[in-house]
Every structure is written in C-alpha cells, then in structure tokens.
Design an enzyme around this catalytic site. Sequence first.
Site, PDB file in Angstrom:
ATOM      1  N   GLU A  40      34.239  44.500  48.278  1.00  0.00           N
ATOM      2  CA  GLU A  40      35.601  44.705  48.776  1.00  0.00           C
ATOM      3  C   GLU A  40      35.760  44.122  50.170  1.00  0.00           C
ATOM      4  OE1 GLU A  40      38.014  45.207  46.431  1.00  0.00           O
ATOM      5  OE2 GLU A  40      36.782  46.936  45.908  1.00  0.00           O
ATOM      6  N   LEU A 141      44.860  47.344  41.094  1.00  0.00           N
ATOM      7  CA  LEU A 141      44.347  46.651  39.906  1.00  0.00           C
ATOM      8  C   LEU A 141      44.921  45.240  39.799  1.00  0.00           C
ATOM      9  CD1 LEU A 141      44.514  49.598  37.348  1.00  0.00           C
ATOM     10  CD2 LEU A 141      42.594  48.873  38.788  1.00  0.00           C
ATOM     11  N   SER A 142      45.499  44.782  40.886  1.00  0.00           N
ATOM     12  CA  SER A 142      45.997  43.419  41.037  1.00  0.00           C
ATOM     13  C   SER A 142      47.068  43.029  40.036  1.00  0.00           C
ATOM     14  CB  SER A 142      44.870  42.392  41.026  1.00  0.00           C
ATOM     15  OG  SER A 142      45.326  41.240  41.700  1.00  0.00           O
ATOM     16  N   SER A 144      49.676  41.802  41.029  1.00  0.00           N
ATOM     17  CA  SER A 144      50.207  40.554  41.584  1.00  0.00           C
ATOM     18  C   SER A 144      49.490  39.335  41.005  1.00  0.00           C
ATOM     19  CB  SER A 144      50.101  40.554  43.112  1.00  0.00           C
ATOM     20  OG  SER A 144      48.773  40.780  43.526  1.00  0.00           O
ATOM     21  N   ASP A 188      41.135  37.926  43.130  1.00  0.00           N
ATOM     22  CA  ASP A 188      41.984  38.465  42.065  1.00  0.00           C
ATOM     23  C   ASP A 188      42.443  37.367  41.118  1.00  0.00           C
ATOM     24  OD1 ASP A 188      41.625  40.788  43.455  1.00  0.00           O
ATOM     25  OD2 ASP A 188      43.675  40.914  44.221  1.00  0.00           O
TER      26      ASP A 188
END
Length: 397
Positions: A40, A141-142, A144, A188
């Site tokens: 992360e 959880l992306s 985008s 991502d």
Amino acid sequence: MTDTAHVSTADVARSLFIERFGAEPVGTWSAPGRVNLIGEHTDYNDGFVLPFAIQHRTHVALAPREDGRIRVASTFDDAAVELALDELDGLFPGRRDEVPEWARYPLGVAWALLAASGANPADATGVDLAFASSVPIGAGLSSSAAIEGATAVALAETWGLSLDRVALAQAGRRAENEAVGAPTGIMDQMAALLGRADAAIFLDCRSLETQVVDLGFAQAGLEVVVIDTGVKHSHATGGYGERRAACERGAAALGVPALRDVTVDDLERLAGLVDDVTFRRVRHVVTENERVIETVRTLSEQGPTAIGELLVASHASMRDDFEISVPELDTAVEAALSAGAVGARMTGGGFGGAAIALVARDRVEQVRDAAIAAFSASGFTAPTVFTVVPSAGAGRD
C-alpha cells in the site's frame, strides 16, 4: 457475486444506453475492481504491489456515432455529458471542473488514449457510452480503475488503436492524475487490465514488469473476506497528497529518485535528516516493499496459509507509521483476527474504505459475525461484509 450478477450489470448498462440514447449499443465491455493483497502506497514510490482483480465489475455499453462527439451516461447521474472529441484537449487538465467528477474518468481516458495513440481527435469516431457498476464505490476496491479499464478496452477496440494493456493502463492513470486530479499510482489500472483468475499480479511499478502469482486460495480452503466500513474516502482530497509529498521529501533527503531505492539499512541515516513524521512515512514504504517481496516468496514456498503475519504487519505499519487507518478499519482487522482469520489488513488508499481478511472457508461466518458485533459495540454503523474471488481482467463481454 456470481456470473449471473455480471450479466445483470451488463444488462443494466445496455438498458441505460437504450433509455438515454434511444438506440441499441453494439456491445458491452467491462473491467474489474481490485483488492490489493499487500503493498500500500508503494506504487507511486516506484515500488512493488500485489493486487488481484475481483469479480465485481464496471460495464460500459457503447455505440459509435457519426459526428465526432462523445456522450457519456451513468447510473450515478441523471444527466449525460456531451462534447466534441476535439474539445477534450482544451478541457483537461485546466478546465476539468466544468464536467462532473464521475464523467472525468471516461472522458479523461478518451483524451489520454487519443494522445497516447497519436490519433487526431477530429478523425476519431464519435461514441456514446453508458456505464453501470457492481464495484462498491468508496470502499477502496478501485471503482475508478474499473471505469477507466472498461472505457479503455471499449475505445481501443472501437477506434482500432494498437496499444497494449500496459499502454491502456497508463492512459487510465493519466486520466486519474490529470483529468480527475487524484495523484494515484498505476497499480489499480494494471490490476484491472491484467487480472487473471485465481492469481495476483506482482507488479514492479518502476519497470511495469509483471509476474502472475498463483494464490492457491481455493486449494487451501481460504476465502478473502472484505469488511467495508462504509467510511467514504476520496483520493482527490488532502490526506493522500500529503502522504505523497512526505515520500518525496524523504527521497530527496536521501538523494534518490524514489523510495524504491531506499533499504531498511538506510533508515538510520534518514532519521537524522528529516522530521519524525516524514521518517515514519518513509519507513512504512520501505518496509512495505520488503513485505510484498516476502509475500510473493512465501506464497511460492509455503503457500497462502503462511502469509498472515505479513498482512498483519502491513496493517500495523499503515496504522502507526503512515497513519491512514481509521478506528473502523482497526476494529475490522482486530475482529477478524479474534475470530480466527489467518491474517487481516486495511486495503486501498486509507482514510476509510475496507479491510480484507484471509479466512478458512469454514470460519467466514464467524468473521462476519465478529465484525458486525465489534462495530455495534463501538457504536459504528454496521459494515458490509462479503467475499471476493481473484478474477479475470478487462475485456469485451
């Protein structure tokens, strides 16, 4: 979610297309959300990450149009956004506030793809796009990158662009950075575009080299449980940017291009060069990179039941050194571990979103019940708890 749920989300996108645009789309494309197993805030520091795509997807229905315009509609908003493709250059990045934030994702991808391919916007086929998604919004959880990935594969095919998956991911990142204004890395987008069933993507964020890493969760009888705290986060706001700036200060103090070039042995020297907050931000990234590499090695040599301590150490580092956890995330992790999870950690950019727990299949209900009970005891709104499955990346449905 099952495959039936995927079909229904594609059907929602198709129905929305017909409702908003009065015609049938030529097809639907989709891309997944992702869970980051470990690694992360390492991505924009040229480091290592280990995400996997999940079964929750964003679908886009598309049809070409004759007039060189792009029109986007979504279940997020009652109004469609429309402009000429050759207006995109003037819109991004300086005038991005003129369109709603959700629309900046697909419009930004269109803009970035045209730039990356060298295509003349005036020559590109106009398109109508309608979006529907089963990726939880704001859960880390992306959602985008799922929008970006679906848009990228749909437009690349429609426009006949000879761009590989890495180039599509780079266009997605450029859209997020410049069209949306969120200073994220490329993890991502790479997960959304390169995901594989039952596997994670070990990504070197400097070289963009990838390695498919078998997870072996199913064979080991393990499930990944997501505990969505319901606390919303936004990467376009301050906390994320402040963390990134601290990382850049740390790298500059050590005279290296990025924190990827710093080892644990360098930390003692850094302590005398920067303030305590900057030091702890750097320490998280440096030790997190080591944890990613160790997780890949452990998966290969000992299997998934042996990675629990690495997940727990990652969470502690994000909580104490990077300071991006929140009480709800800590409660989720502690509850999962107390109920027998192999390991647990917050996932995503932080300041809210979700925690993940690696759990034996026969203990999933206990972990779910423990999380709900712990939230109730703390006076928090009940979390949403569900399992995710490592799944395939973006493509035409």
